[in-house]
Design a protein around this motif. Structure first.
Motif, PDB file in Angstrom:
ATOM      1  N   TYR A   1      -0.590   7.973   6.517  1.00 41.94           N
ATOM      2  CA  TYR A   1       0.585   7.213   6.101  1.00 41.94           C
ATOM      3  C   TYR A   1       0.723   5.989   7.008  1.00 41.94           C
ATOM      4  O   TYR A   1       0.309   6.008   8.164  1.00 41.94           O
ATOM      5  CB  TYR A   1       1.852   8.060   6.236  1.00 41.94           C
TER       6      TYR A   1
ATOM      7  N   GLN B   1       3.622   2.901   8.282  1.00 43.70           N
ATOM      8  CA  GLN B   1       5.019   2.459   8.317  1.00 43.70           C
ATOM      9  C   GLN B   1       5.041   1.030   8.842  1.00 43.70           C
ATOM     10  O   GLN B   1       4.861   0.806  10.049  1.00 43.70           O
ATOM     11  CB  GLN B   1       5.848   3.382   9.200  1.00 43.70           C
TER      12      GLN B   1
ATOM     13  N   GLY C   1      10.293  -2.012   9.761  1.00 41.27           N
ATOM     14  CA  GLY C   1      11.491  -2.033   8.930  1.00 41.27           C
ATOM     15  C   GLY C   1      11.335  -1.412   7.560  1.00 41.27           C
ATOM     16  O   GLY C   1      12.268  -1.470   6.750  1.00 41.27           O
TER      17      GLY C   1
ATOM     18  N   HIS D   1       9.828   1.922   4.896  1.00 42.47           N
ATOM     19  CA  HIS D   1       9.663   3.372   4.883  1.00 42.47           C
ATOM     20  C   HIS D   1       8.193   3.756   4.928  1.00 42.47           C
ATOM     21  O   HIS D   1       7.323   2.921   4.662  1.00 42.47           O
ATOM     22  CB  HIS D   1      10.340   3.960   3.647  1.00 42.47           C
ATOM     23  N   LEU D   2       7.924   4.987   5.269  1.00 45.97           N
ATOM     24  CA  LEU D   2       6.546   5.493   5.279  1.00 45.97           C
ATOM     25  C   LEU D   2       5.976   5.472   3.870  1.00 45.97           C
ATOM     26  O   LEU D   2       6.631   5.862   2.916  1.00 45.97           O
ATOM     27  CB  LEU D   2       6.500   6.942   5.777  1.00 45.97           C
TER      28      LEU D   2
ATOM     29  N   LEU E   1       2.130   6.133   1.605  1.00 47.02           N
ATOM     30  CA  LEU E   1       0.805   6.722   1.642  1.00 47.02           C
ATOM     31  C   LEU E   1      -0.262   5.634   1.657  1.00 47.02           C
ATOM     32  O   LEU E   1      -0.234   4.708   0.856  1.00 47.02           O
ATOM     33  CB  LEU E   1       0.605   7.621   0.424  1.00 47.02           C
TER      34      LEU E   1
ATOM     35  N   GLU F   1       2.781   1.140  12.185  1.00 45.41           N
ATOM     36  CA  GLU F   1       2.493   2.422  12.819  1.00 45.41           C
ATOM     37  C   GLU F   1       1.805   3.314  11.789  1.00 45.41           C
ATOM     38  O   GLU F   1       2.207   3.360  10.624  1.00 45.41           O
ATOM     39  CB  GLU F   1       3.770   3.083  13.328  1.00 45.41           C
TER      40      GLU F   1
ATOM     41  N   PHE G   1       0.222   7.108  10.762  1.00 44.49           N
ATOM     42  CA  PHE G   1       0.368   8.544  11.001  1.00 44.49           C
ATOM     43  C   PHE G   1      -0.662   9.326  10.201  1.00 44.49           C
ATOM     44  O   PHE G   1      -0.797   9.120   8.990  1.00 44.49           O
ATOM     45  CB  PHE G   1       1.764   9.021  10.586  1.00 44.49           C
TER      46      PHE G   1
END
Lengths: 115, 111
Positions: free
Chosen positions: A36, A38, A41, A43-44, A46, A88, A90
Motif C-alpha cells: 500500500y 500513502q 495528506g 488515504h492509503l 493499494l 510512505e 507499507f
C-alpha cells in the motif's frame, strides 16, 4: 506470531534513481501479499497485490514486486522514481491458514524523492 | 469506486470524554476494520468485524470498543479518552480474501 519487517525506514533518492524496498514476513504457509502507498495528506491505497500465480507482480505507476517464497520476501521495485513517488509505503501480509481476512502491516518506509 | 468515509477528519477531545468514530462503506463488504497509525509503528489493528453484530479483537483493543449494527457502518468507541489515544485512526473494509479499502482517516487529539 506473524510479523512483517520493512528494514528501510527512510529512503532518500534523486529522481530517476532505482528503488527497491524490502519486505520480509515470518509466516511459512500460504500468504496473500500487498503493498500500500500513502501519499502526503491522502488515504492509503493499494499499489499491488499477490495472491497466486506469477511471482512477479505489476502494479500501478510503474511499480512491481517479486514474491520469493524461499526468502519469505516481497520486495517492491521501481526502475526510475519520480518526485511524485514521495510517500510512505507499507507492506502487508494475510496468512491464509488462520482463515481470517486480517492483514499484518509492516512499520512502513518513508520515501523522499528529490528533483 | 469503493468509498469508505469517516465521520471526521480532525477531532479534539478532552481526557475522560467518550468518543465515537464512525465509518461507512458503500460496497456491501462483509469485513470492516479499525486501525490506529502512529509514526514508526505502522498500522495496528484495534478491532475488526466480519459480519453484522460480529466483532473480534485485534492487536491493541484495550481502551476501545466497537459496534456494527448495520453492514455498512462500523463504529469505534473510546469509552474514556486518554492522551495516549491521540493518534490517526483508519477505517477499512473488504470482501472475503480481497484487498482492504481505506478511508481518509480521523486525526484524534486528546488533551
Amino acid at each position: 506470531a506473524q510479523s512483517v519487517s520493512q528494514h528501510n525506514h527512510h529512503v532518500i533518492l534523486s529522481e530517476a534513481a532505482s528503488l527497491e524496498l524490502g519486505c520480509n514476513y515470518s509466516y511459512g504457509g500460504t500468504v496473500n501479499l500487498f503493498w500500500y502507498v500513502q501519499y502526503p495528506g491522502q488515504h492509503l491505497q493499494l499499489l499491488l497485490k499477490y495472491f497466486s500465480g506469477d511471482p512477479l507482480v505489476k502494479g500501478i505507476k510503474g511499480f512491481e514486486a517479486e514474491f520469493i517464497k524461499s526468502k519469505f520476501s516481497f520486495n517492491l521495485r521501481k526502475p526510475s522514481v519520480q518526485w511524485s513517488d514521495t510517500a510512505e509505503y507499507f507492506c502487508a501480509v494475510n496468512a491464509l491458514y488462520y482463515n481470517t481476512d486480517k492483514l499484518i502491516f509492516g512499520t512502513g518506509t518513508r520515501l523522499q524523492v528529490f528533483p | 469506486d469503493v468509498k469508505v468515509t469517516q465521520s471526521s477528519r480532525y477531532l479534539v477531545k478532552r481526557t475522560g470524554e467518550k468518543v465515537f468514530l464512525e465509518c461507512v462503506q458503500d460496497m456491501d463488504h462483509e469485513n470492516m476494520f479499525w486501525y490506529r497509525q502512529d509514526p514508526g509503528l505502522g498500522l495496528r489493528l484495534i478491532y475488526f468485524s466480519y459480519d453484522v453484530k460480529m466483532k473480534e479483537k485485534g492487536d491493541i483493543p484495550e481502551g476501545y470498543s466497537v459496534s456494527r449494527e448495520k453492514k455498512e457502518r462500523f463504529s469505534l468507541i473510546l469509552e474514556s479518552a486518554s492522551t495516549n489515544q491521540t493518534s490517526m485512526y483508519l477505517c477499512a473494509s473488504s470482501s472475503r480474501t480481497t484487498e482492504q479499502y481505506f478511508g481518509p482517516g480521523t486525526r484524534l487529539t486528546v488533551t
